[in-house]
Design a protein around this motif. Structure first.
Motif, short mmCIF file in Angstrom:
data_model
loop_
_atom_site.label_atom_id
_atom_site.label_comp_id
_atom_site.label_asym_id
_atom_site.label_seq_id
_atom_site.Cartn_x
_atom_site.Cartn_y
_atom_site.Cartn_z
N GLU A 1 0.82 -1.20 0.00
CA GLU A 1 0.00 0.00 0.00
C GLU A 1 0.86 1.26 0.00
OE1 GLU A 1 -3.90 1.45 2.44
OE2 GLU A 1 -2.15 0.92 3.66
N ALA A 2 1.91 1.28 0.82
CA ALA A 2 2.75 2.46 0.96
C ALA A 2 3.50 2.80 -0.32
CB ALA A 2 3.74 2.27 2.11
N GLN A 3 3.91 1.78 -1.08
CA GLN A 3 4.72 2.03 -2.27
C GLN A 3 3.96 1.80 -3.58
OE1 GLN A 3 8.46 -0.14 -1.80
NE2 GLN A 3 9.28 1.66 -0.77
N SER A 4 2.68 1.55 -3.47
CA SER A 4 1.88 1.28 -4.66
C SER A 4 1.88 2.46 -5.62
CB SER A 4 0.45 0.97 -4.24
OG SER A 4 -0.42 1.02 -5.35
N ILE A 5 2.13 2.21 -6.89
CA ILE A 5 2.04 3.27 -7.89
C ILE A 5 0.60 3.71 -8.05
CG2 ILE A 5 1.81 1.75 -9.88
CD1 ILE A 5 3.79 5.11 -9.61
N GLY A 6 -0.34 2.79 -7.76
CA GLY A 6 -1.76 3.14 -7.86
C GLY A 6 -2.15 4.30 -6.97
N ALA A 7 -1.65 4.31 -5.74
CA ALA A 7 -1.96 5.41 -4.82
C ALA A 7 -1.38 6.73 -5.34
CB ALA A 7 -1.40 5.09 -3.44
N HIS A 8 -0.19 6.66 -5.92
CA HIS A 8 0.43 7.87 -6.47
C HIS A 8 -0.28 8.33 -7.73
CE1 HIS A 8 3.59 6.13 -3.87
NE2 HIS A 8 3.89 7.40 -3.64
N THR A 9 -0.76 7.37 -8.51
CA THR A 9 -1.52 7.72 -9.71
C THR A 9 -2.81 8.43 -9.34
OG1 THR A 9 -0.60 5.82 -10.91
CG2 THR A 9 -2.62 6.81 -11.79
N ASP B 1 -10.71 18.83 -2.96
CA ASP B 1 -11.17 17.98 -1.85
C ASP B 1 -10.57 16.58 -1.95
OD1 ASP B 1 -12.67 20.00 -0.77
OD2 ASP B 1 -14.53 19.39 -1.73
N ARG B 2 -10.58 16.02 -3.15
CA ARG B 2 -10.02 14.67 -3.32
C ARG B 2 -8.50 14.69 -3.14
NH1 ARG B 2 -10.61 9.60 -4.48
NH2 ARG B 2 -9.36 8.49 -6.02
N THR B 3 -7.85 15.71 -3.64
CA THR B 3 -6.40 15.83 -3.47
C THR B 3 -6.04 15.89 -1.99
OG1 THR B 3 -6.13 16.99 -5.58
CG2 THR B 3 -4.37 17.23 -3.97
N ARG B 4 -6.78 16.69 -1.24
CA ARG B 4 -6.52 16.79 0.21
C ARG B 4 -6.71 15.44 0.90
NH1 ARG B 4 -10.19 20.02 1.26
NH2 ARG B 4 -9.09 22.02 1.43
N ALA B 5 -7.80 14.76 0.59
CA ALA B 5 -8.09 13.48 1.25
C ALA B 5 -7.03 12.44 0.91
CB ALA B 5 -9.47 13.00 0.83
N LEU B 6 -6.63 12.37 -0.36
CA LEU B 6 -5.62 11.39 -0.76
C LEU B 6 -4.27 11.69 -0.14
CD1 LEU B 6 -6.55 10.95 -4.53
CD2 LEU B 6 -6.78 9.23 -2.72
N MET B 7 -3.92 12.97 -0.02
CA MET B 7 -2.64 13.33 0.59
C MET B 7 -2.64 12.99 2.07
SD MET B 7 0.27 14.37 -0.32
CE MET B 7 1.74 14.47 0.69
N GLN B 8 -3.74 13.22 2.74
CA GLN B 8 -3.84 12.87 4.15
C GLN B 8 -3.68 11.36 4.35
OE1 GLN B 8 -7.65 14.67 4.95
NE2 GLN B 8 -6.74 16.58 5.69
N ASP B 9 -4.30 10.59 3.48
CA ASP B 9 -4.12 9.12 3.54
C ASP B 9 -2.67 8.74 3.28
OD1 ASP B 9 -6.80 8.77 4.04
OD2 ASP B 9 -7.31 8.26 1.96
N HIS B 10 -2.06 9.40 2.30
CA HIS B 10 -0.69 9.09 1.89
C HIS B 10 0.29 9.30 3.05
CE1 HIS B 10 2.11 8.32 -1.41
NE2 HIS B 10 2.90 9.22 -0.87
#
Length: 254
Positions: A199-207, A219-228
């Motif tokens: 999960e931490a290194q998945s390219i999918g999360a970065h994509t 809003d989505r950018t903020r939420a994804l960055m907080q998860d990241h």
């Protein structure tokens, strides 16, 4: 070159070499920094080394041990949690600002660095130091590109400091037995450790983060960055509860 310039050059060389090896955990947290050993390894004298170590102490990468010289600063879960909170405070506003202001050059940089990251092998695919170094560099380049349209002020300077400290913690964590075993696919490695690393290194999360940013979806950018930002803590909590604690407790004489 006069004596002062030569001394300054040697100090800068020692500083850069020591800083590199601390950030990449080639000099492990808690390790004693003995001048004789360092002088032989880096080919510089004791005076430049002392000055370089003092600079690194100011950056909290090195600690002064009473009557025993210097040691690499320890790592700990508490500090990792504190750094993660600091990253949230500093990096999320920078990211949203960058998304709002970024033009075509910014978009190109984000896409290019994402592509380079996608070509890197993760620790699960190749746990060698060289592969980890390459992924680490590409990962940092991707996040720097995401932020590159924001104003280069104090927040960006604070971000660089937090990023360096987090990089050191990430590398120390990658050296723990459970993470190495999971990366190498050994039998008995924790399924949770494998999942957390993936999960931490998945390219999918970065994509997903890239696409949200390029779509200007704040809003989505903020939420994804907080998860990241929470991924590293997740890796820690799902591998070895004592991993960073053991490194933090390692005596400076090792």
């Amino acid at each position: 070159m006069d004596d002062r310039k030569e001394r300054a050059t040697k100090t800068e060389t020692a500083y850069r070499l020591l800083r590199r090896d601390i950030l990449t955990a080639r000099l492990m947290p808690g390790a004693a920094l003995k001048l004789a050993m360092l002088g032989e390894a880096y080919g510089v004298g004791w005076t430049p080394l002392r000055e370089a170590l003092s600079r690194l102490e100011a950056e909290r990468l090195v600690t002064a041990v009473s009557n025993r010289g210097f040691a690499v600063a320890p790592v700990s879960r508490r500090e990792l949690e504190d750094l993660s909170r600091a990253r949230l405070v500093v990096e999320v506003p920078l990211l949203l600002e960058s998304v709002e202001k970024g033009g075509s050059g910014w978009e190109e940089a984000v896409v290019t660095t994402h592509y380079r990251l996608s070509r890197c092998k993760t620790a699960l695919e190749d746990p060698s130091d060289a592969a980890i170094d390459a992924w680490d560099e590409c990962h940092e380049a991707f996040h720097a590109a995401l932020l590159s349209a924001a104003e280069p002020g104090w927040l960006m300077r604070f971000r660089a400091t937090v990023s360096d400290q987090l990089r050191r913690h990430h590398r120390a964590l990658s050296l723990t037995p459970a993470v190495r075993a999971a990366a190498a696919g050994h039998r008995g490695a924790s399924d949770d450790a494998m999942a957390a690393l993936r999960e931490a290194q998945s390219i999918g999360a970065h994509t997903a983060l890239m696409e949200a940013a390029l779509d200007r979806n704040l809003d989505r950018t903020r939420a994804l960055m907080q998860d990241h930002i929470g991924f590293t803590l997740n890796v820690y909590s799902r591998t070895e509860e004592r991993a960073l604690g053991d490194l933090a407790a390692r005596p400076a004489t090792e």
